[in-house]
Design a protein around this motif. Structure first.
Motif, short mmCIF file in Angstrom:
data_model
loop_
_atom_site.label_atom_id
_atom_site.label_comp_id
_atom_site.label_asym_id
_atom_site.label_seq_id
_atom_site.Cartn_x
_atom_site.Cartn_y
_atom_site.Cartn_z
N GLN A 42 11.60 -2.92 -3.97
CA GLN A 42 11.57 -3.16 -5.41
C GLN A 42 11.30 -1.88 -6.18
O GLN A 42 11.88 -1.64 -7.24
CB GLN A 42 10.50 -4.21 -5.75
CG GLN A 42 10.54 -4.67 -7.20
CD GLN A 42 11.87 -5.28 -7.57
OE1 GLN A 42 12.37 -6.20 -6.92
NE2 GLN A 42 12.48 -4.76 -8.64
N GLN B 220 8.78 -5.19 0.94
CA GLN B 220 9.27 -5.73 -0.34
C GLN B 220 8.83 -4.85 -1.50
O GLN B 220 9.58 -4.65 -2.47
CB GLN B 220 8.76 -7.16 -0.53
CG GLN B 220 9.36 -8.16 0.44
CD GLN B 220 8.88 -9.58 0.17
OE1 GLN B 220 8.28 -9.87 -0.87
NE2 GLN B 220 9.15 -10.48 1.10
N GLU B 221 7.63 -4.30 -1.41
CA GLU B 221 7.12 -3.41 -2.45
C GLU B 221 7.97 -2.14 -2.54
O GLU B 221 8.32 -1.69 -3.63
CB GLU B 221 5.67 -3.06 -2.14
CG GLU B 221 5.02 -2.12 -3.13
CD GLU B 221 3.61 -1.74 -2.72
OE1 GLU B 221 2.98 -0.95 -3.45
OE2 GLU B 221 3.12 -2.24 -1.68
N GLN C 261 1.11 -7.01 2.51
CA GLN C 261 0.22 -6.11 1.79
C GLN C 261 -1.02 -5.81 2.63
O GLN C 261 -1.57 -6.71 3.26
CB GLN C 261 -0.21 -6.76 0.46
CG GLN C 261 0.90 -6.89 -0.56
CD GLN C 261 1.16 -5.59 -1.31
OE1 GLN C 261 0.53 -4.56 -1.02
NE2 GLN C 261 2.06 -5.64 -2.26
N LEU D 87 3.62 1.10 3.46
CA LEU D 87 3.98 0.26 2.32
C LEU D 87 4.52 -1.08 2.79
O LEU D 87 5.17 -1.18 3.84
CB LEU D 87 5.05 0.94 1.47
CG LEU D 87 4.61 1.98 0.44
CD1 LEU D 87 5.84 2.62 -0.19
CD2 LEU D 87 3.73 1.36 -0.62
#
Length: 256
Positions: free
Chosen positions: A53, A49-50, A26, A46
């Motif tokens: 998902q 993992q974000e 992040q 980004l």
């Protein structure tokens, strides 16, 4: 969101190739709002993992990775701003197919017929199907091969026993793929992140190329190539002896 709009527009079985810059963590707001980093497509990256998902929450099947490349940041000031974050260019395939949650085993066979992929077909970095070979696949992969546009080129069956079949390929985590890309980039010390290496020629020909900024290189000719042309005061050039004038001619100006 762009992904939501694409998902809504796709018919069942459709797919989206999605390539962008991603980060392995992040990013803080100081990076996301920095003008230079935003201009370099780094600030808006980004977290992988974000993104994955988000795609699943919208309704896509599990994102599949086709390629990963590490993006080097060579500017010391920008490196200080992003801290330990690493950045990558990743190409994903997103399929709009039913998301299977069952644990059943399936077997898939590539029948051929896709132009340019007569002998084998690459679904993602983990799944490459040779023509005529029966391979175990998980429920998610079976759904993609039997429900997407690929259905006409694959035979997919549910099996109870998998004796004599090639084992199902495990899905490599995106984090592992990124680490592999980073290590490969680090070992290739002779290449830069955006431009080809500077070319320098020995001697005088061809002329030395020097780059101004990044690309393209500025071409400068040396004083040797091509040879400088000089004209004489008399045309055609004065000859030591000719049929018109000789060195003994009393009035040579009447000849030239």
């Amino acid at each position: 969101l762009v992904l939501q709009g694409v998902f809504d527009a796709l018919r069942s079985g459709g797919e989206l190739y999605f390539s962008d810059v991603y980060a392995d963590q992040q990013l803080p707001s100081s990076v996301r709002t920095h003008d230079v980093l935003l201009g370099e497509c780094i600030g808006g990256a980004l977290f992988t993992q974000e993104f994955e998902q988000m795609a699943v929450n919208i309704g896509f099947a599990r994102p599949r990775v086709l390629s990963v490349g590490h993006i080097a940041i060579n500017d010391a000031e920008l490196q200080g701003l992003v801290g330990g974050a690493k950045f990558y260019s990743i190409l994903y395939r997103l399929f709009k197919v039913p998301q299977e949650q069952v644990l059943d085993s399936f077997v898939a066979e590539y029948k051929g017929g896709i132009e340019g992929h007569e002998d084998k077909y690459m679904l993602d970095v983990d799944h490459v199907f040779g023509r005529g070979k029966r391979v175990q696949v998980d429920a998610n992969t079976a759904a993609v091969l039997s429900s997407a546009w690929l259905a006409g080129f694959f035979k997919v069956d549910k099996v109870e026993a998998a004796d004599g079949l090639e084992p199902a390929a495990s899905t490599t985590a995106t984090e592992v793929l990124m680490e592999q890309a980073y290590n490969a980039s680090s070992s290739n010390s002779g290449s830069s992140s955006c431009c080809a290496p500077k070319e320098e020629a020995s001697g005088c020909c061809p002329p030395k190329k020097e780059s101004s900024g990044c690309c393209p290189p500025k071409k400068e000719a040396s004083g040797c190539c091509p040879p400088k042309k000089e004209s004489t005061d008399c045309c055609p050039p004065k000859k030591e002896s000719s049929g018109c004038c000789s060195s003994k001619t009393s009035n040579p100006s009447t000849c030239c």
